[in-house]
Design a protein around this motif. Structure first.
Motif, PDB file in Angstrom:
ATOM      1  N   ILE A   1       0.827  -1.210   0.000  1.00 57.00           N
ATOM      2  CA  ILE A   1       0.000   0.000   0.000  1.00 57.00           C
ATOM      3  C   ILE A   1       0.862   1.263   0.000  1.00 57.00           C
ATOM      4  O   ILE A   1       0.595   2.228  -0.709  1.00 57.00           O
ATOM      5  N   THR A   2       1.922   1.233   0.801  1.00 60.23           N
ATOM      6  CA  THR A   2       2.773   2.420   0.883  1.00 60.23           C
ATOM      7  C   THR A   2       3.335   2.782  -0.487  1.00 60.23           C
ATOM      8  O   THR A   2       3.456   3.953  -0.831  1.00 60.23           O
ATOM      9  N   ALA A   3       3.657   1.743  -1.271  1.00 56.17           N
ATOM     10  CA  ALA A   3       4.192   2.004  -2.614  1.00 56.17           C
ATOM     11  C   ALA A   3       3.172   2.757  -3.465  1.00 56.17           C
ATOM     12  O   ALA A   3       3.498   3.705  -4.173  1.00 56.17           O
ATOM     13  N   LEU A   4       1.917   2.341  -3.362  1.00 55.97           N
ATOM     14  CA  LEU A   4       0.865   2.998  -4.146  1.00 55.97           C
ATOM     15  C   LEU A   4       0.679   4.450  -3.684  1.00 55.97           C
ATOM     16  O   LEU A   4       0.306   5.333  -4.457  1.00 55.97           O
ATOM     17  N   LEU A   5       0.955   4.692  -2.395  1.00 53.15           N
ATOM     18  CA  LEU A   5       0.834   6.059  -1.877  1.00 53.15           C
ATOM     19  C   LEU A   5       1.996   6.936  -2.348  1.00 53.15           C
ATOM     20  O   LEU A   5       1.786   8.079  -2.749  1.00 53.15           O
ATOM     21  N   ILE A   6       3.212   6.402  -2.268  1.00 48.66           N
ATOM     22  CA  ILE A   6       4.340   7.325  -2.487  1.00 48.66           C
ATOM     23  C   ILE A   6       4.929   7.328  -3.891  1.00 48.66           C
ATOM     24  O   ILE A   6       5.445   8.342  -4.322  1.00 48.66           O
ATOM     25  N   ILE A   7       4.838   6.223  -4.617  1.00 54.14           N
ATOM     26  CA  ILE A   7       5.517   6.228  -5.929  1.00 54.14           C
ATOM     27  C   ILE A   7       4.856   7.208  -6.912  1.00 54.14           C
ATOM     28  O   ILE A   7       5.544   8.007  -7.538  1.00 54.14           O
ATOM     29  N   PRO A   8       3.531   7.183  -7.067  1.00 48.82           N
ATOM     30  CA  PRO A   8       2.948   8.177  -7.988  1.00 48.82           C
ATOM     31  C   PRO A   8       3.225   9.616  -7.549  1.00 48.82           C
ATOM     32  O   PRO A   8       3.475  10.496  -8.387  1.00 48.82           O
ATOM     33  N   ALA A   9       3.222   9.852  -6.238  1.00 48.87           N
ATOM     34  CA  ALA A   9       3.500  11.212  -5.745  1.00 48.87           C
ATOM     35  C   ALA A   9       4.938  11.615  -6.081  1.00 48.87           C
ATOM     36  O   ALA A   9       5.195  12.740  -6.520  1.00 48.87           O
ATOM     37  N   ALA A  10       5.860  10.679  -5.898  1.00 47.88           N
ATOM     38  CA  ALA A  10       7.262  10.983  -6.217  1.00 47.88           C
ATOM     39  C   ALA A  10       7.417  11.235  -7.713  1.00 47.88           C
ATOM     40  O   ALA A  10       8.184  12.106  -8.133  1.00 47.88           O
ATOM     41  N   THR A  11       6.670  10.479  -8.511  1.00 46.30           N
ATOM     42  CA  THR A  11       6.716  10.680  -9.965  1.00 46.30           C
ATOM     43  C   THR A  11       6.217  12.070 -10.328  1.00 46.30           C
ATOM     44  O   THR A  11       6.754  12.742 -11.207  1.00 46.30           O
ATOM     45  N   ALA A  12       5.181  12.522  -9.622  1.00 45.36           N
ATOM     46  CA  ALA A  12       4.559  13.807  -9.937  1.00 45.36           C
ATOM     47  C   ALA A  12       5.458  14.984  -9.600  1.00 45.36           C
ATOM     48  O   ALA A  12       5.328  16.060 -10.194  1.00 45.36           O
ATOM     49  N   ARG A  13       6.387  14.788  -8.679  1.00 47.38           N
ATOM     50  CA  ARG A  13       7.194  15.919  -8.200  1.00 47.38           C
ATOM     51  C   ARG A  13       7.875  16.672  -9.338  1.00 47.38           C
ATOM     52  O   ARG A  13       7.869  17.890  -9.386  1.00 47.38           O
ATOM     53  N   ARG A  14       8.426  15.916 -10.259  1.00 47.28           N
ATOM     54  CA  ARG A  14       9.208  16.544 -11.325  1.00 47.28           C
ATOM     55  C   ARG A  14       8.386  17.484 -12.193  1.00 47.28           C
ATOM     56  O   ARG A  14       8.899  18.446 -12.749  1.00 47.28           O
ATOM     57  N   PHE A  15       7.100  17.179 -12.323  1.00 46.81           N
ATOM     58  CA  PHE A  15       6.272  17.936 -13.268  1.00 46.81           C
ATOM     59  C   PHE A  15       5.434  19.010 -12.582  1.00 46.81           C
ATOM     60  O   PHE A  15       4.534  19.583 -13.182  1.00 46.81           O
ATOM     61  N   SER A  16       5.696  19.254 -11.294  1.00 51.30           N
ATOM     62  CA  SER A  16       4.801  20.144 -10.550  1.00 51.30           C
ATOM     63  C   SER A  16       5.499  21.404 -10.085  1.00 51.30           C
ATOM     64  O   SER A  16       6.633  21.347  -9.616  1.00 51.30           O
ATOM     65  N   ALA A  17       4.783  22.522 -10.181  1.00 54.16           N
ATOM     66  CA  ALA A  17       5.303  23.773  -9.649  1.00 54.16           C
ATOM     67  C   ALA A  17       4.595  24.144  -8.364  1.00 54.16           C
ATOM     68  O   ALA A  17       5.062  24.986  -7.612  1.00 54.16           O
ATOM     69  N   SER A  18       3.436  23.538  -8.105  1.00 54.10           N
ATOM     70  CA  SER A  18       2.705  23.880  -6.884  1.00 54.10           C
ATOM     71  C   SER A  18       2.203  22.590  -6.235  1.00 54.10           C
ATOM     72  O   SER A  18       2.095  21.562  -6.895  1.00 54.10           O
ATOM     73  N   PRO A  19       1.891  22.657  -4.955  1.00 50.21           N
ATOM     74  CA  PRO A  19       1.428  21.446  -4.266  1.00 50.21           C
ATOM     75  C   PRO A  19       0.132  20.884  -4.872  1.00 50.21           C
ATOM     76  O   PRO A  19      -0.020  19.673  -4.995  1.00 50.21           O
ATOM     77  N   GLU A  20      -0.768  21.794  -5.252  1.00 45.05           N
ATOM     78  CA  GLU A  20      -2.048  21.338  -5.798  1.00 45.05           C
ATOM     79  C   GLU A  20      -1.824  20.598  -7.119  1.00 45.05           C
ATOM     80  O   GLU A  20      -2.454  19.563  -7.389  1.00 45.05           O
TER      81      GLU A  20
ATOM     82  N   MET B   1       0.849  18.992  -7.948  1.00 47.34           N
ATOM     83  CA  MET B   1       1.480  17.707  -7.652  1.00 47.34           C
ATOM     84  C   MET B   1       0.423  16.688  -7.221  1.00 47.34           C
ATOM     85  O   MET B   1       0.485  15.515  -7.615  1.00 47.34           O
ATOM     86  N   ALA B   2      -0.561  17.118  -6.449  1.00 48.67           N
ATOM     87  CA  ALA B   2      -1.613  16.203  -5.992  1.00 48.67           C
ATOM     88  C   ALA B   2      -2.406  15.663  -7.184  1.00 48.67           C
ATOM     89  O   ALA B   2      -2.685  14.466  -7.273  1.00 48.67           O
ATOM     90  N   VAL B   3      -2.760  16.541  -8.108  1.00 44.10           N
ATOM     91  CA  VAL B   3      -3.554  16.122  -9.265  1.00 44.10           C
ATOM     92  C   VAL B   3      -2.737  15.178 -10.155  1.00 44.10           C
ATOM     93  O   VAL B   3      -3.220  14.119 -10.579  1.00 44.10           O
ATOM     94  N   ILE B   4      -1.479  15.542 -10.407  1.00 44.47           N
ATOM     95  CA  ILE B   4      -0.649  14.700 -11.274  1.00 44.47           C
ATOM     96  C   ILE B   4      -0.419  13.331 -10.621  1.00 44.47           C
ATOM     97  O   ILE B   4      -0.456  12.296 -11.288  1.00 44.47           O
ATOM     98  N   ALA B   5      -0.223  13.330  -9.310  1.00 45.81           N
ATOM     99  CA  ALA B   5      -0.029  12.052  -8.607  1.00 45.81           C
ATOM    100  C   ALA B   5      -1.252  11.152  -8.776  1.00 45.81           C
ATOM    101  O   ALA B   5      -1.124   9.944  -9.001  1.00 45.81           O
ATOM    102  N   ALA B   6      -2.435  11.743  -8.686  1.00 48.27           N
ATOM    103  CA  ALA B   6      -3.663  10.960  -8.855  1.00 48.27           C
ATOM    104  C   ALA B   6      -3.713  10.366 -10.261  1.00 48.27           C
ATOM    105  O   ALA B   6      -4.044   9.184 -10.446  1.00 48.27           O
ATOM    106  N   LEU B   7      -3.377  11.169 -11.267  1.00 49.18           N
ATOM    107  CA  LEU B   7      -3.424  10.688 -12.650  1.00 49.18           C
ATOM    108  C   LEU B   7      -2.371   9.601 -12.897  1.00 49.18           C
ATOM    109  O   LEU B   7      -2.664   8.570 -13.516  1.00 49.18           O
ATOM    110  N   VAL B   8      -1.169   9.826 -12.406  1.00 45.33           N
ATOM    111  CA  VAL B   8      -0.106   8.828 -12.580  1.00 45.33           C
ATOM    112  C   VAL B   8      -0.509   7.515 -11.891  1.00 45.33           C
ATOM    113  O   VAL B   8      -0.311   6.425 -12.443  1.00 45.33           O
ATOM    114  N   GLY B   9      -1.105   7.635 -10.717  1.00 42.86           N
ATOM    115  CA  GLY B   9      -1.564   6.447  -9.999  1.00 42.86           C
ATOM    116  C   GLY B   9      -2.607   5.681 -10.807  1.00 42.86           C
ATOM    117  O   GLY B   9      -2.545   4.456 -10.939  1.00 42.86           O
ATOM    118  N   GLY B  10      -3.560   6.423 -11.371  1.00 39.48           N
ATOM    119  CA  GLY B  10      -4.600   5.790 -12.190  1.00 39.48           C
ATOM    120  C   GLY B  10      -3.994   5.060 -13.382  1.00 39.48           C
ATOM    121  O   GLY B  10      -4.362   3.908 -13.684  1.00 39.48           O
TER     122      GLY B  10
END
Ligand SMILES: Nc1ncnc2c1ncn2[C@@H]1O[C@H](COP(=O)(O)OP(=O)(O)O)[C@@H](O)[C@H]1O
Ligand SMILES: [Mg+2]
Lengths: 268, 283
Positions: free
Chosen positions: B193-212, B214-223
């Motif tokens: 479960i932890t992997a599903l929580l953190i890997i998409p978020a870590a992936t999103a970091r590179r493409f994000s300029a703001s926290p919001e 990053m949250a949206v991109i993490a959700a999409l990458v996870g999907g």
């Protein structure tokens, strides 16, 4: 009364970090805390802001006090994507015009879209101050707000703090290790060393024995040095030159703060 | 449409990923990965208790996770043990106790592998309802506490001083993490479960300029990872949970590869006052 501490103390790790602190801050007043390293300045500020609750005595705040805080240390780690503009809206709403104005006041308007984790120390402090001002606080707490800011910038920022005080009529609690600043626009100085060792107007504090023993014999000339510069604050560098002190003049031109050699600075 | 087990798994999985992304961002920002691990390992204890008491597994897992996370908050405030030692202790203790209790229950047939690694066949229409219903509630609550939680993430003292009540936001966040664990357990299993929580978020970091962002991109990458992982799992007959995590990992590796100008140009460049590299410096 915005905030008052009544014989307040904080006990941690088997010792009192500060004890017996009594003070109160009114609207429109600038109170400066000075003292050596580890003397409990930050701890006292945290009590005033209800971040720490006193283990002895009492801390009171005006109900629903709108406070702004510039902490001594704030790190934005790289995992956190955070632009300056987003940071300005950390705890309040703001229009883009308001953000622009606040940044312009501290000379950081060109950084609006920069990432917080990439700012230099001085830029970071300016942004922290801009954010604090943007909230139009009733109570502004600044814990060593000019760390890393160059000398000219430092004077401008202190001038700004004074302007803000006048404009918002807010109470300001300023923590500084720069004695020459203490002598500046401060209404009251409180000198801490685990307890309040002296307090009063800058002039009374500077001439008190407790102050002299805490900061050494060099402290008194610092007052004179400052007052001279105060008359010429439109020439921040020149003030030192005009007192005819060769050494201090050479010192300021090499980019160091004047007073380093004359002992007016107290490194906290 | 929901008759097809694969479709059910995809719909359920995407539901989980959409929630795990934003929650995972906070786990990364606050360096809580180990904490998430501890909580998800304790989920197995919840499974054992649910089977023992013949109660709904998701609900019991949720309750156990909430209790463990609150326990951790209390212990961290007063314990002399360092907090990573404490987390390690609790993570493996709860996992071991859960496994032992399950082994004792010879009268129920338990698909242990399913609980550990996820079971694609086990996603029922009822589960989908729980995942999407619970997910919407989690996202709504997260949106509600967003400002306080984010301010507390940047600086706890500052958030307290400026009236954001970070303690309340922190406790609510713990409950949200527990909810995500409870609903995602069936899909990826407690170990991942932890992997599903953190890997998409870590992936999103590179493409994000703001926290919001990053949250949206993490959700999409996870999907996307869920979809790719489940396809792979069907194709090669691999376990669902690990396949999803492998897909997420592939996305992450791609995200940290050197990129062409397309992305590099988006990063706002800051002017350097002194340019040491060029020879055109004014005298
Ligand atoms: N939470 C804490 N637990 C134990 N000691 C602390 C804590 N916070 C601060 N201290 C200690 O209290 C003393 C006063 O700290 P501080 O108020 O930050 O001093 P100052 O701001 O004047 O440099 C320091 O010696 C510091 O190490
Ligand atoms: Mg301090």
């Amino acid at each position: 009364m915005l905030v008052s501490l009544d014989n307040a103390g904080v006990f941690r790790s088997d010792r009192w970090l500060v004890r017996g602190v009594s003070m109160s801050i009114e609207a429109g007043e600038i109170v400066t805390l000075i003292g050596p390293n580890g003397s409990g300045k930050s701890t006292t500020a945290k009590m005033a802001l209800s971040i720490l609750h006193p283990d002895e005595g009492a801390a009171r705040q005006k109900p629903d006090l709108r406070a702004s805080y510039v902490p001594q240390k704030l790190e934005v780690n790289w995992t956190l994507p955070l632009t300056v503009n987003r940071f300005l809206r950390l705890t309040n709403r703001a229009s883009s015009r308001q953000m622009e104005e606040a940044l312009a006041l501290t000379g950081t308007d060109h950084l609006a879209k920069a990432q917080m984790s990439k700012l230099s120390g001085g830029e970071f402090q300016r942004v922290l101050l801009a954010r604090a001002i943007l909230r139009t606080p009733e109570f502004l707490v600044l814990d060593e707000p000019v760390q890393g800011v160059d000398f000219n910038g430092e004077i401008a920022l202190y001038k700004l703090i004074e302007d803000i005080r006048t404009r918002l009529n807010c109470g300001v609690l300023l923590i500084s290790h720069d004695l020459h600043v203490v002598m500046s626009k401060t209404d009251r100085v409180i000198c801490l060393n685990g307890h309040i060792c002296c307090s009063g107007t800058p002039a009374t504090v500077a001439s008190s024995d407790e102050f002299k023993s805490l900061f050494g014999d060099q402290a008194a000339p610092g007052l004179a040095l400052y007052e001279h510069r105060h008359d010429h604050e439109h020439l921040p560098d020149g003030g030192v030159v005009q007192i005819g002190d060769e050494e201090a003049a050479a010192d300021s031109s090499s980019g160091n703060k004047p007073g380093t050699t004359t002992g007016t600075r107290v490194d906290a | 449409m929901l008759d097809d087990f694969f479709t059910r798994a995809v719909i359920g999985g995407i539901g989980v990923a959409l929630v795990a992304g934003p929650v995972g961002c906070f786990i990364i920002w606050r360096r809580l990965a180990y904490f998430g691990d501890t909580l998800s390992h304790s989920a197995l204890l919840g499974v054992a208790m649910a089977l023992l008491l013949e109660l709904n597994i998701t609900i019991v897992v949720f309750v156990v996770s909430v209790v463990v996370s609150l326990l951790l908050l209390v212990l961290q405030k007063r314990a002399t043990l360092s907090s990573d030692a404490l987390l390690g202790l609790l993570a493996h203790a709860t996992l071991a106790v859960g496994l032992v209790v399950l082994a004792f229950m010879t009268w129920v047939r338990v698909d242990l592998m399913g609980f550990l690694f996820g079971d694609i066949l086990a996603v029922t229409p009822m589960d989908i309802g729980v995942i999407w219903g619970g997910g919407i509630i989690v996202l709504a609550v997260l949106a509600y506490i967003w400002r306080s939680l984010f301010a507390a993430t940047v600086n706890y003292d500052l958030a307290t001083a400026e009236g954001e009540r970070p303690d309340v936001a922190n406790i609510i966040f713990m409950v949200l993490v527990a909810a995500v664990i409870a609903v995602s357990m069936k899909l990826v299993g407690v170990l991942l479960i932890t992997a599903l929580l953190i890997i998409p978020a870590a992936t999103a970091r590179r493409f994000s300029a703001s926290p919001e962002q990053m949250a949206v991109i993490a959700a999409l990458v996870g999907g996307l990872s869920v979809w790719l992982g489940l396809r792979g799992s069907l194709e090669w007959d691999t376990p669902a949970g690990p396949s999803i995590v492998v897909a997420a990992l592939v996305c992450f590796v791609l995200s940290v590869m050197p990129m062409p100008k397309l992305w590099a140009g988006r990063e706002p460049r800051r002017q350097q006052p002194s340019d040491r590299s060029s020879g055109v410096k004014e005298p």
